[in-house]
Scaffold this motif. Structure first.
Motif, PDB file in Angstrom:
ATOM      1  N   GLU A  78       0.831  -1.209   0.000  1.00  0.00           N
ATOM      2  CA  GLU A  78       0.000   0.000   0.000  1.00  0.00           C
ATOM      3  C   GLU A  78       0.859   1.250   0.000  1.00  0.00           C
ATOM      4  O   GLU A  78       0.605   2.205  -0.755  1.00  0.00           O
ATOM      5  N   ASP A  79       1.911   1.257   0.835  1.00  0.00           N
ATOM      6  CA  ASP A  79       2.821   2.404   0.861  1.00  0.00           C
ATOM      7  C   ASP A  79       3.519   2.573  -0.487  1.00  0.00           C
ATOM      8  O   ASP A  79       3.679   3.683  -0.981  1.00  0.00           O
ATOM      9  N   ALA A  80       3.944   1.461  -1.079  1.00  0.00           N
ATOM     10  CA  ALA A  80       4.646   1.534  -2.364  1.00  0.00           C
ATOM     11  C   ALA A  80       3.758   2.112  -3.460  1.00  0.00           C
ATOM     12  O   ALA A  80       4.211   2.934  -4.274  1.00  0.00           O
ATOM     13  N   GLN A  81       2.498   1.715  -3.475  1.00  0.00           N
ATOM     14  CA  GLN A  81       1.591   2.235  -4.496  1.00  0.00           C
ATOM     15  C   GLN A  81       1.328   3.723  -4.298  1.00  0.00           C
ATOM     16  O   GLN A  81       1.174   4.475  -5.266  1.00  0.00           O
ATOM     17  N   GLU A  82       1.296   4.156  -3.044  1.00  0.00           N
ATOM     18  CA  GLU A  82       1.126   5.587  -2.776  1.00  0.00           C
ATOM     19  C   GLU A  82       2.350   6.365  -3.259  1.00  0.00           C
ATOM     20  O   GLU A  82       2.220   7.448  -3.850  1.00  0.00           O
ATOM     21  N   THR A  83       3.543   5.833  -3.013  1.00  0.00           N
ATOM     22  CA  THR A  83       4.749   6.501  -3.501  1.00  0.00           C
ATOM     23  C   THR A  83       4.743   6.569  -5.022  1.00  0.00           C
ATOM     24  O   THR A  83       5.099   7.594  -5.611  1.00  0.00           O
ATOM     25  N   LYS A  84       4.326   5.496  -5.670  1.00  0.00           N
ATOM     26  CA  LYS A  84       4.219   5.495  -7.136  1.00  0.00           C
ATOM     27  C   LYS A  84       3.270   6.599  -7.598  1.00  0.00           C
ATOM     28  O   LYS A  84       3.570   7.338  -8.550  1.00  0.00           O
ATOM     29  N   ARG A  85       2.144   6.729  -6.924  1.00  0.00           N
ATOM     30  CA  ARG A  85       1.188   7.779  -7.289  1.00  0.00           C
ATOM     31  C   ARG A  85       1.810   9.159  -7.132  1.00  0.00           C
ATOM     32  O   ARG A  85       1.626  10.037  -7.991  1.00  0.00           O
ATOM     33  N   LEU A  86       2.567   9.345  -6.058  1.00  0.00           N
ATOM     34  CA  LEU A  86       3.178  10.649  -5.798  1.00  0.00           C
ATOM     35  C   LEU A  86       4.263  10.967  -6.818  1.00  0.00           C
ATOM     36  O   LEU A  86       4.401  12.113  -7.259  1.00  0.00           O
ATOM     37  N   VAL A  87       5.043   9.964  -7.199  1.00  0.00           N
ATOM     38  CA  VAL A  87       6.062  10.165  -8.231  1.00  0.00           C
ATOM     39  C   VAL A  87       5.402  10.544  -9.552  1.00  0.00           C
ATOM     40  O   VAL A  87       5.831  11.484 -10.241  1.00  0.00           O
ATOM     41  N   GLU A  88       4.342   9.840  -9.905  1.00  0.00           N
ATOM     42  CA  GLU A  88       3.649  10.124 -11.160  1.00  0.00           C
ATOM     43  C   GLU A  88       2.954  11.479 -11.126  1.00  0.00           C
ATOM     44  O   GLU A  88       2.863  12.164 -12.144  1.00  0.00           O
ATOM     45  N   ARG A  89       2.510  11.892  -9.947  1.00  0.00           N
ATOM     46  CA  ARG A  89       1.928  13.220  -9.803  1.00  0.00           C
ATOM     47  C   ARG A  89       2.948  14.315 -10.138  1.00  0.00           C
ATOM     48  O   ARG A  89       2.590  15.394 -10.622  1.00  0.00           O
TER      49      ARG A  89
END
Length: 286
Positions: A78-89
């Protein structure tokens, strides 16, 4: 002084490592503080322990500066997917890779996946770690020693060895050590020993790779508010975390990430074999 005057955080704990950023109160501050200026434009970075804490802040900041990022994590999906979202943002591309860097086969697979996704590797951030406090040295089992060393220093060797064929002139390696390598920690003997080993690894690798024009540097954070803290210590210890620094508080991940950016980009082109010390004023570095 009463204990309440030393309180820096709400009391809390988590039952197992790695900790989860989603369960922390307050959440660590990962947000970059300034607009990007293209210092890592078109670069590719691999960040171990990149799902949360310092690793998340580094991944997001690198993305703001123009990098694509691969993040390696153990099992904190879950944390990893949030980081991915933030990087893509931030406009960056991101790939998430789950596994144990203490396994050399996985380390090779993680680097291979990065190369497959992005075609190259410019910046390696060795950052993943674990710690298990014990009040007495007699309580530290051989299994714990082996586990801590396997993640904290063997993993750095494994990932770096896998990355070397892909790192070209101008590449950068950044190794996360700790203030405990310099001042020690009476209840984190094995962890502190691994962090001291990382300092020696950092200096030695820098000497080895200077002829290839690959820079190797480190960052030695002090007490930083990351998931490792509530998943390591009891609620009372968390409550006063960072209070013993001259600044009387823990640091936030976004107060540490700029050290990694500086060491990753051309701003630090004449620096290798060094360690930066974002530690709240703990004057122990040497």
């Amino acid at each position: 002084m009463s204990p309440d005057q030393n309180q820096t955080l709400p009391p809390q704990t988590q039952e197992q490592q790695p900790g989860r950023e989603t369960q922390m109160n307050p959440r660590p501050d990962y947000e970059p503080r300034y607009p990007g200026s293209g210092r890592l434009k078109d670069k590719v970075a691999l960040v171990t322990g990149g799902d949360s804490g310092i690793g998340r802040a580094v991944a997001v900041l690198f993305a703001r500066e123009g990098a694509s990022v691969a993040i390696v994590y153990l099992n904190e999906g879950e944390d990893a997917q949030e980081t991915k979202r933030l990087v893509e943002r931030e406009g960056g591309r991101c790939v998430t890779i789950a596994g144990d860097i203490g396994d050399p086969g996985f380390a090779r697979a993680a680097v291979d996946r990065t190369i497959k996704e992005f075609g190259k590797l410019d910046v390696l951030v060795n950052n993943a770690a674990e710690q298990h406090p014990k009040k007495d040295i007699a309580e530290i089992t051989p299994e714990q020693i082996e586990r801590t060393f396997r993640t904290n220093i063997f993993g750095y060797f494994h990932v770096t060895q896998a990355a070397m064929p892909h790192l070209k002139e101008g590449a950068a390696i950044i190794n996360t050590t700790s203030v405990t390598a310099y001042r020690g920690s009476s209840e984190l003997l094995d962890y502190s020993a691994t962090k001291g080993a990382i300092v020696a690894f950092n200096r030695s690798l820098a000497q080895k790779l200077a002829e290839k024009k690959i820079r190797v540097n480190g960052v030695a954070p002090g007490p930083i508010w990351t998931p490792l803290i509530p998943s390591t210590f009891d609620a009372d210890k968390v409550k006063s975390f960072g209070a013993n620094t001259p600044m009387k508080r823990p640091g936030q991940p976004n107060e540490v990430a700029p050290s990694y950016l500086f060491l990753a980009c051309a701003d630090s082109s004449y620096i290798t074999g060094s360690v930066l010390h974002p530690n709240g004023g703990d004057a122990t570095e040497s």
